[in-house]
Design a protein around this motif. Structure first.
Motif, PDB file in Angstrom:
ATOM      1  N   ILE A   1       0.855  -1.179   0.000  1.00  0.00           N
ATOM      2  CA  ILE A   1       0.000   0.000   0.000  1.00  0.00           C
ATOM      3  C   ILE A   1       0.890   1.228   0.000  1.00  0.00           C
ATOM      4  CG2 ILE A   1      -2.018  -1.096   1.045  1.00  0.00           C
ATOM      5  CD1 ILE A   1      -1.247   0.131   3.693  1.00  0.00           C
TER       6      ILE A   1
ATOM      7  N   PRO B   1       0.548   4.876   1.066  1.00  0.00           N
ATOM      8  CA  PRO B   1      -0.313   5.813   1.784  1.00  0.00           C
ATOM      9  C   PRO B   1      -0.012   7.274   1.465  1.00  0.00           C
ATOM     10  CG  PRO B   1       1.423   5.064   3.217  1.00  0.00           C
ATOM     11  CD  PRO B   1       1.581   4.309   1.919  1.00  0.00           C
TER      12      PRO B   1
ATOM     13  N   THR C   1       0.296   6.168   8.624  1.00  0.00           N
ATOM     14  CA  THR C   1      -0.175   4.831   8.279  1.00  0.00           C
ATOM     15  C   THR C   1       0.718   3.757   8.892  1.00  0.00           C
ATOM     16  OG1 THR C   1      -1.219   5.645   6.266  1.00  0.00           O
ATOM     17  CG2 THR C   1      -0.748   3.282   6.356  1.00  0.00           C
TER      18      THR C   1
ATOM     19  N   THR D   1      -7.232   5.365  -1.667  1.00  0.00           N
ATOM     20  CA  THR D   1      -7.669   3.985  -1.618  1.00  0.00           C
ATOM     21  C   THR D   1      -8.769   3.705  -2.628  1.00  0.00           C
ATOM     22  OG1 THR D   1      -8.367   2.254  -0.106  1.00  0.00           O
ATOM     23  CG2 THR D   1      -9.394   4.391   0.174  1.00  0.00           C
ATOM     24  N   SER D   2      -9.011   2.442  -2.881  1.00  0.00           N
ATOM     25  CA  SER D   2     -10.082   2.021  -3.775  1.00  0.00           C
ATOM     26  C   SER D   2     -11.068   1.165  -2.995  1.00  0.00           C
ATOM     27  CB  SER D   2      -9.513   1.196  -4.933  1.00  0.00           C
ATOM     28  OG  SER D   2     -10.558   0.548  -5.629  1.00  0.00           O
TER      29      SER D   2
ATOM     30  N   GLU E   1      -9.631  -4.603  -0.340  1.00  0.00           N
ATOM     31  CA  GLU E   1      -9.791  -4.737   1.106  1.00  0.00           C
ATOM     32  C   GLU E   1      -8.696  -5.645   1.636  1.00  0.00           C
ATOM     33  OE1 GLU E   1     -14.435  -4.620   2.117  1.00  0.00           O
ATOM     34  OE2 GLU E   1     -13.845  -6.377   0.944  1.00  0.00           O
TER      35      GLU E   1
ATOM     36  N   SER F   1     -11.066   0.827   9.122  1.00  0.00           N
ATOM     37  CA  SER F   1     -10.308   1.440   8.030  1.00  0.00           C
ATOM     38  C   SER F   1      -8.983   1.963   8.548  1.00  0.00           C
ATOM     39  CB  SER F   1     -11.076   2.615   7.417  1.00  0.00           C
ATOM     40  OG  SER F   1     -12.255   2.183   6.811  1.00  0.00           O
ATOM     41  N   ASP F   2      -7.984   1.958   7.673  1.00  0.00           N
ATOM     42  CA  ASP F   2      -6.709   2.576   8.033  1.00  0.00           C
ATOM     43  C   ASP F   2      -6.817   4.084   7.794  1.00  0.00           C
ATOM     44  OD1 ASP F   2      -6.103   3.170   5.332  1.00  0.00           O
ATOM     45  OD2 ASP F   2      -4.450   1.744   5.212  1.00  0.00           O
TER      46      ASP F   2
ATOM     47  N   ASP G   1      -5.903   6.031   5.507  1.00  0.00           N
ATOM     48  CA  ASP G   1      -6.258   6.435   4.142  1.00  0.00           C
ATOM     49  C   ASP G   1      -7.637   5.953   3.730  1.00  0.00           C
ATOM     50  OD1 ASP G   1      -4.120   7.996   3.317  1.00  0.00           O
ATOM     51  OD2 ASP G   1      -2.934   6.279   2.681  1.00  0.00           O
TER      52      ASP G   1
ATOM     53  N   THR H   1      -8.422   2.603   3.629  1.00  0.00           N
ATOM     54  CA  THR H   1      -8.370   1.223   3.153  1.00  0.00           C
ATOM     55  C   THR H   1      -9.204   0.361   4.084  1.00  0.00           C
ATOM     56  OG1 THR H   1      -6.156   1.532   2.232  1.00  0.00           O
ATOM     57  CG2 THR H   1      -6.857  -0.746   2.647  1.00  0.00           C
ATOM     58  N   SER H   2     -10.135  -0.371   3.525  1.00  0.00           N
ATOM     59  CA  SER H   2     -11.023  -1.220   4.314  1.00  0.00           C
ATOM     60  C   SER H   2     -10.276  -2.447   4.814  1.00  0.00           C
ATOM     61  CB  SER H   2     -12.218  -1.651   3.460  1.00  0.00           C
ATOM     62  OG  SER H   2     -13.080  -2.474   4.209  1.00  0.00           O
TER      63      SER H   2
END
Length: 126
Positions: free
Chosen positions: A10, A12, A18, A57-58, A62, A101-102, A104, A106-107
């Motif tokens: 990832i 970030p 992060t 993120t998208s 996940e 979530s983080d 950013d 991100t799930s």
């Protein structure tokens, strides 16, 4: 293709924030660090926080972390200031799941596999 190892990377927006989230809040153990990145153990895999991202993120990506005790994990995370994006519940496929979530967005799916779930079935011949 003969894959010998793998990890999820990832990128970030705020690498320090992060990295601190995965290290200090989630408490993931560090596999290794290098200039510009940190690689964390995630059970049987690795998560690499590296560089700086620009796109964010998208919702199509996940992270899936199996935990031993989902309720205890959520209680521990709550003490560290993490509120779930979705509370724990039994899914139609039989797994107990919650989502966080983080920094950013991100799930992260936190999963507990119930004792009677087929994923815990020993399929070896008796």
């Amino acid at each position: 293709m003969d894959v010998l190892s793998s990890r999820v990377l990832i990128h970030p927006r705020d690498p320090e924030k992060t990295t601190a989230f995965y290290r200090d809040v989630l408490g993931l153990a560090i596999y290794r660090t290098f200039p510009g990145g940190t690689v964390f153990f995630t059970g049987q895999g690795y998560l690499e926080v590296v560089g700086r991202g620009e796109k964010g993120t998208s919702p199509d990506v996940e992270l899936w972390f199996q935990v031993r005790d989902l309720e205890a994990t959520l209680d521990e995370l709550a003490q560290r200031g993490v509120q779930p994006d979705r509370e724990a519940r039994r899914e139609p496929w039989g797994l107990d799941e919650a989502r966080i979530s983080d920094p950013d967005g991100t799930s992260i799916v936190l999963v507990e596999i119930p004792p009677d779930h087929p994923l815990r079935t020993d399929v070896r011949p008796q």
